[in-house]
Design an enzyme around this catalytic site. Structure first.
Site, PDB file in Angstrom:
ATOM      1  N   TRP A   5     -16.086   9.796  18.209  1.00  0.00           N
ATOM      2  CA  TRP A   5     -17.118  10.413  19.056  1.00  0.00           C
ATOM      3  C   TRP A   5     -18.491   9.830  18.772  1.00  0.00           C
ATOM      4  CZ3 TRP A   5     -15.673  12.022  23.399  1.00  0.00           C
ATOM      5  CH2 TRP A   5     -14.459  12.691  23.577  1.00  0.00           C
ATOM      6  N   ASP A  26     -24.123  16.335  17.861  1.00  0.00           N
ATOM      7  CA  ASP A  26     -23.018  16.648  18.773  1.00  0.00           C
ATOM      8  C   ASP A  26     -22.119  17.655  18.065  1.00  0.00           C
ATOM      9  OD1 ASP A  26     -20.762  16.813  20.321  1.00  0.00           O
ATOM     10  OD2 ASP A  26     -20.315  14.654  20.311  1.00  0.00           O
ATOM     11  N   LYS A  39     -14.177  23.824  23.303  1.00  0.00           N
ATOM     12  CA  LYS A  39     -13.572  23.978  21.978  1.00  0.00           C
ATOM     13  C   LYS A  39     -13.834  25.380  21.431  1.00  0.00           C
ATOM     14  CE  LYS A  39     -13.302  19.343  22.361  1.00  0.00           C
ATOM     15  NZ  LYS A  39     -14.193  18.197  22.490  1.00  0.00           N
TER      16      LYS A  39
END
Ligand SMILES: *Cc1c(COP(=O)(O)O)cnc(C)c1O
Length: 362
Positions: free
Chosen positions: A103, A173, A197
């Site tokens: 990511w 993030d 999530k």
């Protein structure tokens, strides 16, 4: 709920059963209005009240200081990889990045059209089994901000500290770790997270922005992706994803009713530690991430004999243990154990893993 599976999906992930039951009960007739919440104007007072309460609840949960704005957007965390430079570069031409896996690498690559992505530290050389230390972070005074990913969802690698970046704003993030335990929001310039999530269903993205960082967007930034204009319009510059927002609001309420982030943090640490202990005490399963950097949200593991992977997944599914396959880019297994995954699901998984090891390995 006996017919609810043990769901270890990395995202879109498990939602609290109590939240889904409430949504189901309110589906046809929300607040006695004779319509569902997704069939009404986002500017209706009752919906505006819902979003205001959602923000108040989130502020309480995360102890968000007054000089931070809460903004909701669309486009997921991935859109933010591009929107962060558009909104925050100002007169700078560079961003510092810490690379800890897939990511953070995506965020680095997305920076290319906007300026220089200066990778100040990376754990790629250690196969992303650890994170760079504070002393390795050589922050440049020419950078608009420092970007990192506190929890790498795919690798299962987590920071055990919040980087100190001095005067340069820190941008995180937090897609797969937000709301999992208390954090000190005041250490950050921007926190962002896709919802699917730990917040709610996919389709809405949360941003928490320190107010001095607003108003720097490039002139050609689309209005719906401009932090300041979305904030000025209560995140309703255009029609927002109202049903996703409603479900996120229900999740915030559920978190408050269940002890808030202190309680979540305790429970999440207990869940993760039970699972890592089971992995460490086995000769079939392995996780070789530096102990201090093991994620409490995404527990990755491999089987000593890869030929057993397929049968492991097949039997897990037959036992009601779903979505344990690791990300296609890294293989192996991954159990995502966000807030909504209860301890009993962890216990069911451990017990299955032990039985499987007995039958196929020992
Ligand atoms: C899931 C995830 C993303 C991507 O989110 P989208 O909403 O699909 O754009 C980005 N970063 C992290 C850390 C994630 O876990």
């Amino acid at each position: 709920m006996s017919n609810r599976a043990h769901n270890f999906c990395a995202g879109p992930a498990s939602l609290p059963t109590a939240v889904l039951e409430r949504a189901q009960a309110e589906m046809l007739n929300w607040q006695n209005r004779g319509v569902s919440v997704m069939e009404m104007s986002h500017r209706h007072k009752s919906f505006m009240d819902l979003t205001a309460q959602a923000e108040a609840n989130l502020r309480q949960l995360m102890q968000i200081p007054d000089n931070y704005k809460v903004i909701f957007m669309q486009g997921g965390a991935t859109a933010q990889f591009s929107l962060l430079p558009l909104n925050l570069l100002g007169d700078k031409a560079q961003v510092d990045f810490v690379d800890t896996g897939i990511w953070s690498t995506k965020a680095i690559k997305a920076m290319a059209p906007y300026g220089n992505a200066n990778v100040i530290a990376s754990s790629q050389g250690q196969n992303y089994l650890t994170v760079p230390q504070q002393a390795d972070l050589k922050i440049s005074s020419d950078s608009a901000f420092v970007h990192y990913c506190p929890n790498e969802t795919i690798g299962g690698l987590a920071f055990d500290y919040i980087p100190e970046t001095g005067d340069i704003p820190l941008v995180a993030d937090m897609s797969s770790v937000i709301l999992s335990e208390p954090i000190d929001v005041s250490k950050f310039g921007v926190i962002y997270a896709g919802a699917q999530k730990n917040i709610g269903p996919a389709g809405i993205t949360l941003l928490i922005v320190r107010d001095d960082l607003l108003g720097k967007a490039r002139f050609d930034t689309p209005g719906v992706f401009n932090y300041q204009s979305q904030w000025q319009n209560d995140s309703m510059l255009n029609t927002p994803p109202t049903y996703a927002w409603y479900l996120a609001a229900l999740v915030f309420e559920w978190l408050l009713e269940n002890g808030g982030l202190e309680a979540m943090g305790k429970q999440n640490r207990a869940k993760a530690s039970a699972l890592y202990s089971a992995i460490d005490s086995s000769s079939l399963y392995d996780n070789n991430i530096n102990t201090a950097n093991r994620s409490i949200m995404n527990v990755t593991f491999t089987l000593a004999d890869e030929a057993l992977n397929a049968v492991f997944l097949e039997q897990a599914e037959a036992n009601g243990l779903l979505n344990l396959k690791g990300h296609r880019s890294v293989g192996g297994m991954r159990a995502s154990i966000y807030n909504a995954v209860p301890m009993e699901s962890i216990e069911a998984l451990i017990s299955f893993m032990q039985d499987f090891e007995q039958q196929h390995w020992k």
